[in-house]
Motif scaffolding. Structure first.
Motif, PDB file in Angstrom:
ATOM      1  N   GLU A 197      -0.562  -3.319  -0.995  1.00 30.92           N
ATOM      2  CA  GLU A 197      -1.221  -2.029  -1.105  1.00 30.92           C
ATOM      3  C   GLU A 197      -2.056  -2.029  -2.390  1.00 30.92           C
ATOM      4  O   GLU A 197      -1.553  -2.336  -3.469  1.00 30.92           O
ATOM      5  N   HIS A 228      -8.084   0.441  -2.923  1.00 30.25           N
ATOM      6  CA  HIS A 228      -9.184   0.493  -1.956  1.00 30.25           C
ATOM      7  C   HIS A 228      -9.021  -0.524  -0.827  1.00 30.25           C
ATOM      8  O   HIS A 228      -9.982  -0.836  -0.131  1.00 30.25           O
ATOM      9  N   PRO A 243      -8.117  -1.813   2.747  1.00 31.70           N
ATOM     10  CA  PRO A 243      -7.969  -1.220   4.075  1.00 31.70           C
ATOM     11  C   PRO A 243      -6.861  -1.819   4.928  1.00 31.70           C
ATOM     12  O   PRO A 243      -6.325  -1.135   5.795  1.00 31.70           O
ATOM     13  N   ARG A 250      -3.313  -0.091   4.524  1.00 29.98           N
ATOM     14  CA  ARG A 250      -3.393   1.263   5.081  1.00 29.98           C
ATOM     15  C   ARG A 250      -3.518   1.240   6.596  1.00 29.98           C
ATOM     16  O   ARG A 250      -2.917   2.057   7.299  1.00 29.98           O
ATOM     17  N   GLY A 251      -4.306   0.325   7.113  1.00 37.55           N
ATOM     18  CA  GLY A 251      -4.488   0.228   8.561  1.00 37.55           C
ATOM     19  C   GLY A 251      -3.214  -0.171   9.283  1.00 37.55           C
ATOM     20  O   GLY A 251      -2.852   0.424  10.302  1.00 37.55           O
ATOM     21  N   ARG A 276      -0.736   2.722   9.109  1.00 34.05           N
ATOM     22  CA  ARG A 276      -1.130   3.779  10.046  1.00 34.05           C
ATOM     23  C   ARG A 276      -0.779   3.396  11.482  1.00 34.05           C
ATOM     24  O   ARG A 276      -0.291   4.200  12.260  1.00 34.05           O
TER      25      ARG A 276
END
Length: 142
Positions: free
Chosen positions: A117, A120, A122, A125-126, A129
């Motif tokens: 993590e 910025h 992705p 986070r992807g 999610r």
């Protein structure tokens, strides 16, 4: 997908990390298992050259073993999902280990990538999610 090698058996990779004697010691474990009654399981079994009955039995065994951890006081949640598995995710706080499932090989045979993590970044986070979305559509069994 099935979870035997990761957490389902006594000598599984992650099982020793769960401090059962201390009641989980604040460790929260969420596990997604492929629904043994789903069409996706039948397809995945064919992809890896295993019978659907055998693969489903492995999922049910893992679920039963994880239910025992709950009885021992671990903070564990187990969910069944019904989509074809694509990613194998292991997350510890701000680090994920990611590999892929594909026809002809299991997730443990795939290269594993460490995804951290970052402010910025992705990928973390992807994947987080996606994992949360799969849980939202899954059935909790433990």
């Amino acid at each position: 997908m099935r979870g035997l090698g990761l957490i389902g058996l006594n000598d599984s990779l992650l099982r020793a990390c769960l401090p059962r004697e201390q009641g989980g010691n604040g460790v929260r474990v969420r596990v997604l298992l492929l629904d043994p009654d789903s069409d996706a399981l039948t397809r995945r079994a064919a992809e890896i050259g295993e019978s659907a009955e055998s693969l489903a039995g492995g999922v049910r065994l893992t679920e039963a073993r994880l239910r025992e951890l709950l009885a021992d006081g671990c903070d564990i949640q187990v969910y069944r999902y019904r989509m074809l598995p694509t990613w194998r995710l292991i997350r510890t706080d701000t680090t994920m280990f990611v590999s892929a499932f594909d026809a002809g090989w299991e997730g443990h045979e795939s290269a594993t990538y460490k995804v951290m993590e970052t402010p910025h970044g992705p990928l973390f986070r992807g994947f987080r999610r996606m994992f949360d979305a799969v849980i939202d559509g899954a059935q909790r069994t433990v």
